[in-house]
Design an enzyme around this catalytic site. Structure first.
Site, short mmCIF file in Angstrom:
data_model
loop_
_atom_site.label_atom_id
_atom_site.label_comp_id
_atom_site.label_asym_id
_atom_site.label_seq_id
_atom_site.Cartn_x
_atom_site.Cartn_y
_atom_site.Cartn_z
CB SER A 109 12.33 8.59 -31.68
OG SER A 109 12.22 9.38 -30.48
CB SER A 110 14.18 7.50 -26.39
OG SER A 110 13.69 9.01 -26.40
CB CYS A 111 8.99 9.19 -28.31
SG CYS A 111 9.04 9.26 -30.07
CE1 TYR A 138 8.72 9.75 -33.73
CE2 TYR A 138 8.46 10.14 -36.09
CZ TYR A 138 9.25 10.19 -34.89
OH TYR A 138 10.64 10.60 -35.19
CE LYS A 142 11.26 7.99 -37.28
NZ LYS A 142 12.35 7.93 -38.30
CG HIS A 181 11.12 17.96 -30.66
ND1 HIS A 181 11.39 18.00 -31.90
CD2 HIS A 181 10.26 16.94 -30.39
CE1 HIS A 181 11.04 16.92 -32.46
NE2 HIS A 181 10.62 16.05 -31.66
O1 GFB Z 1 9.71 17.85 -26.50
P1 GFB Z 1 8.22 17.47 -26.54
O2 GFB Z 1 7.26 18.34 -27.38
O3 GFB Z 1 8.18 16.07 -26.98
O4 GFB Z 1 7.78 17.80 -24.94
P2 GFB Z 1 8.28 14.73 -26.04
C1 GFB Z 1 8.57 17.41 -23.91
C2 GFB Z 1 7.92 17.84 -22.73
O5 GFB Z 1 8.25 19.29 -22.42
C3 GFB Z 1 6.35 17.55 -22.53
C4 GFB Z 1 6.93 19.87 -22.03
O6 GFB Z 1 6.16 17.26 -21.19
C5 GFB Z 1 5.88 19.01 -22.78
O7 GFB Z 1 4.64 19.21 -22.14
N1 GFB Z 1 6.96 21.18 -22.53
C6 GFB Z 1 7.05 22.45 -21.78
C7 GFB Z 1 6.87 21.52 -23.80
N2 GFB Z 1 6.95 23.60 -22.58
C8 GFB Z 1 6.74 23.18 -24.01
C9 GFB Z 1 6.80 23.92 -25.13
O8 GFB Z 1 6.58 25.06 -25.05
N3 GFB Z 1 6.98 23.00 -26.32
C10 GFB Z 1 6.88 21.94 -26.20
N4 GFB Z 1 6.68 21.00 -27.42
N5 GFB Z 1 6.82 20.96 -24.97
C11 GFB Z 1 8.59 13.70 -28.58
C12 GFB Z 1 7.78 12.77 -29.26
O9 GFB Z 1 7.66 13.58 -27.14
O10 GFB Z 1 9.62 13.26 -28.23
C13 GFB Z 1 8.04 12.88 -30.93
O11 GFB Z 1 6.39 13.20 -29.43
C14 GFB Z 1 9.50 12.83 -30.98
O12 GFB Z 1 7.66 11.94 -31.66
C15 GFB Z 1 10.20 13.47 -29.69
O13 GFB Z 1 9.99 11.45 -31.01
C16 GFB Z 1 11.84 13.13 -29.69
O14 GFB Z 1 9.48 14.37 -25.68
O15 GFB Z 1 7.11 14.51 -24.96
#
Ligand code: GFB
Length: 308
Positions: A109-111, A138, A142, A181
């Site tokens: 994953s890019s993360c 995580y 990975k 996500h």
């Molecule tokens: O997609 P996300 O949960 O994961 O959050 P990451 C991306 C951005 O969206 C963050 C914002 O800056 C969140 O604060 N965001 C805004 C929200 N509103 C929301 C909401 O309602 N829900 C969520 N979830 N986010 C993940 C990794 O990072 O990337 C995982 O933690 C995984 O391990 C994934 O690899 C691909 O993109 O920040």
């Protein structure tokens, strides 16, 4: 290199990515797709995995099985994210090697790249810095799986390689607002707010982080494309190479869903990476580009959400 008669085990075939991979293999006419539910094969059980691999003797393993989640889930369940992923990776990757499975596609994953890294992120950035704290456990799990694949490839000359996707979305996504996500969370939030009379929607963070989004069927198409290549590199970023701010994403989802109302930002929630954009020049040089635009992908994902 993938051929029509190959027996292909897709681990995690019911998930967002695994189900897309099965759809893609079926659409391209590969007849020997092997799947197992968690009840049929517990990937945490090493003896069961060894038994399955030595009996089924697949030509390919595509590992779409993982403990995954968004920034909230990673912050809440760090031990689960490293513990479960390390176990199932060791069982399936090392088990595939022991069973002499010749081909293995692992999903990173890019993360898992360092938090401080050039944008767009080249494959060479891996392990050049500390991971993003919100998903470090995580990321370490990975990275371990990726390095295990690289080492088996080097020492035993097996075709084991890792795809590095950005944030993926599409049919069969997770819509639980605590563990999902961002993109599926926003689809659900704007939809429910629209039905409630266009009530305000609260998003997490500042809205300023940038993310790259790829539709699940495009990821699956890229994976099957790379499986069909001779001498695929041991690690390939997958994606569009373009990112948008979370604020722009929220406005796009709002438009697609048809919500008309206020958007507010809960800055008590973490932003995570300031930016995560894959450098996809290697992928493009191998001859692959995405087919689905973000707006079209969100429309298709929203339709799937409504139908679910
Ligand atoms: O997609 P996300 O949960 O994961 O959050 P990451 C991306 C951005 O969206 C963050 C914002 O800056 C969140 O604060 N965001 C805004 C929200 N509103 C929301 C909401 O309602 N829900 C969520 N979830 N986010 C993940 C990794 O990072 O990337 C995982 O933690 C995984 O391990 C994934 O690899 C691909 O993109 O920040």
């Amino acid at each position: 290199m993938l051929s029509n008669g190959d027996r292909i085990f897709v681990a995690g075939h019911r998930g967002l990515v695994g189900s897309a991979i099965v759809r893609q293999l079926q659409a391209q006419g590969y007849p020997n797709i092997i799947t197992r539910t968690r009840q049929e094969l517990d990937l945490e059980n090493q003896a069961a995995v060894d038994q399955f691999l030595s009996t089924e003797r697949p030509d390919w393993v595509v590992m779409a099985a993982a403990k995954v989640g968004g920034i909230g889930a990673n912050s809440t369940y760090p031990a689960d994210f490293i513990g479960l992923n390390l176990i199932i990776e060791a069982n399936l990757i090392w088990g595939a090697h022991k069973a002499e499975v010749p081909n293995f596609c692992f999903l990173g994953s890019s993360c898992i790249y360092p938090r401080e890294t050039p944008q767009p992120i080249p494959e060479t950035a891996l392990l050049t810095g500390r991971p993003e704290p919100t998903n470090a456990p995580y990321a370490v799990a990975k990275i371990a799986g990726l390095i295990l694949c690289q080492a088996i490839r080097q020492q035993y000359n097996r075709n084991y390689f890792t795809c590095m996707p950005p944030n993926i979305y599409g049919p069969g996504d997770n819509y639980n607002l605590e563990t999902s996500h961002v993109l599926p969370a926003l689809i659900r939030k704007f939809h429910e707010a629209k039905l409630a009379g266009n009530t305000p929607v609260t998003c997490w963070g500042s809205g300023s982080p940038k993310r790259e989004f790829l539709y699940s069927d495009d990821l699956a198409n890229a994976i099957v494309y790379l499986m069909g290549k001779e001498d695929v590199p041991d690690m390939v970023n997958i994606g569009t190479g373009r990112s948008i701010t979370i604020k722009e994403l929220a406005e796009t989802v709002q438009r697609v869903v048809g919500h008309q109302g206020q958007i507010s930002w809960d800055t008590s929630k973490p932003d995570g990476f300031p930016e995560k954009t894959n450098d996809v020049s290697l992928l493009n040089s191998l001859g692959w580009k995405e087919q689905t635009s973000l707006e079209a992908g969100i429309s298709q994902a929203y339709a799937a959400y409504l139908a679910s």
